[in-house]
Design an enzyme around this catalytic site. Sequence first.
Site, mmCIF file in Angstrom:
data_model
loop_
_atom_site.group_PDB
_atom_site.id
_atom_site.type_symbol
_atom_site.label_atom_id
_atom_site.label_comp_id
_atom_site.label_asym_id
_atom_site.label_seq_id
_atom_site.Cartn_x
_atom_site.Cartn_y
_atom_site.Cartn_z
ATOM 1 N N LYS A 103 0.872 -1.160 0.000
ATOM 2 C CA LYS A 103 0.000 0.000 0.000
ATOM 3 C C LYS A 103 0.917 1.219 0.000
ATOM 4 C CE LYS A 103 -3.434 2.713 2.190
ATOM 5 N NZ LYS A 103 -3.649 3.372 3.467
ATOM 6 N N ALA A 190 -9.288 6.427 4.367
ATOM 7 C CA ALA A 190 -9.036 7.595 5.210
ATOM 8 C C ALA A 190 -10.247 8.491 5.429
ATOM 9 C CB ALA A 190 -7.904 8.460 4.658
#
Lengths: 261, 384
Positions: A103, A190
């Site tokens: 990631k 997020a």
Amino acid sequence: MEFVKSQDLLIIAGRSFQSRLLVGTGKFASGAVMRRAVDASGSQMVTVALRRVDLDNPRDDLMAALAGGDFLLLPNTSGARDAGEAVRLAKLARASGLEPWIKLEVTPDPRYLLPDGVETLKAAEILIRDGFTVLPYMNADPILAKRLEALGCATVMPLGSPIGSNKGLKTRDAIGIIIENSAVPVIVDAGLGAPSHAAEAMELGAHAVLVNTAIATAEDPTGMALAFKLAVEAGRRAFLAGLPQQREAEASSPLTGFLGK
Amino acid sequence: MTFSEKLLTVDSQSLLHLVNQVTPEQVERSLARRETNFSDFLTLISPAAAHYLEPMAQLAHNTTLRRFGRVILLYAPLYLSNECTNACVYCGFSIRRTLPRITLSPDQILAEAKYLKDCGFRHLLLVCGEAPSIVPVAALEQALDLLKNDFASLSLEVYPLSEPGYLQVAAAGADGLTLYQETYDRNVYSQVHPAGRKRDYDWRLEAIERAGEAGLRRLGIGVLLGLHDWRSEAVALALHADWLMKRFWQAQISISFPRLRHAPDSFAAPHPVCDTELVQLMLALRLFLPDAGLVISTREPAELRDRLIPLGVTQMSAGSRTEPGGYLHPAEDGSQFSVEDHRTPAQVAEAIRRAGYEPVWKDWDYQMHENHGNNRQREAQAGA
């Protein structure tokens, strides 16, 4: 509906996942609390900050807490300020025996941890050429999403709002455009601070979401992990079931009354 | 513009006058706002706000939780030398004091570091006094080079260097600098620093900027609480941190709270800061600067440190010795200040767990930016 559950798989770089909830492992009160929450979330992809892991230490606390799980460990490059740092971290992870999935996070600003699109693009190119499966964290920028996809990124991971802000899907319209145009899975990453935010992203058509702070800092992280699991499933089912149009036709003078006369 | 120049434009006296006039209603309005701006910060350090510590603590706790999570980063100081040419009135290393002067050899540095690594530490703070003829930049480079492969992060708390000096230590493996101005008040500064290079207020204040320019990514500041009125220091400290965050937007800025408790000889803190005031300062800074690291050292006693954990602290030292070589050969004299929390690192970690937080030993990876300093140096040389 069970058919939907068993066959509606999330496929990333040829690998399939039943769960559409990715969870992060930072900010928890202990390794044990984190592991219980991860298990409750049903997640099959769990992110780990490489900077937190002592790769030389076989008894590293964080890795020990994650041992034996039925999920893919997805190392992230959080803390990297530029492409060079992110690439070095990714290579360290692979050298230590982790799978070459990464990631990619390049966040030069330690305050809002916003992703640097220019450096992310550079790092993605290097890592893909080097054989990594790259899942980049990015701003909700539809053009950047296409550029990352064109390089060969396995997904794009636009932010809903800044990391840890719990503000939800502030970038909703841009994420809608990304989903509309993307040929790779879109994972909203997020800022999702409540299960309702996660459900909203899934209803919009996101292929998955990633949650960390909202679970880790809840009073009952295990309970919150389960709540997110259910919300992601609910949102996904709503998307598949076809949400009714929310726009209402306004009663005004007929515009097409002249037809057929 | 340097921060030193900016600070000259700030009329602290009028600001403090405003602070003293703050009403309870103003405090309540500030607490009700979503974000704390500088004017709210002034409100929160006021005498009126001292009656609102509980709601401030709740807000600070939640803010810290969201941004940092339930974790406390542990680090340890490693004193390289207690040689010093300054005469700071509050400091155990002052040239005017008689004490055994020790500068560790490379083997001694390695032995102390091994002890700390065995305790679990991966973040070290290398400390020395101001004696560049005995501990030159080259000696700092050598120490960094000895340690960099065994630790995730090496910060320095050493005398102010020039920008090329900071480039050198960054290339050798340093990723952070801690440098306290001690006091932002020029008069007090000159009274408590009667002799030595440290008399130069601006050279010291601007050092953190030179380090930022050199690419160091962790910048720590602080005042020595007790030297001057804490509210006046708080104003400058908050402005300094905010200024650094804007100028060095890629650096992590942290604030420490060293408090004069038992200074050597008969030096008594002219403006002692009590626990309540320390807490008010911490809480106000946390609310004004949600992203700043807040550091509590072993200068504070165990019971207080444990209670401060949920109020916004992000980093703690543990098991510290403040005399060079003190981990393997503890000495009664030769230390910089007296440690109040005498627990072992393992005991501190356990206390952090009991408070519902995870003690974190590693939150960085030196290998990630192995060539960072070198690259910066090459760029600097190419540009010269």
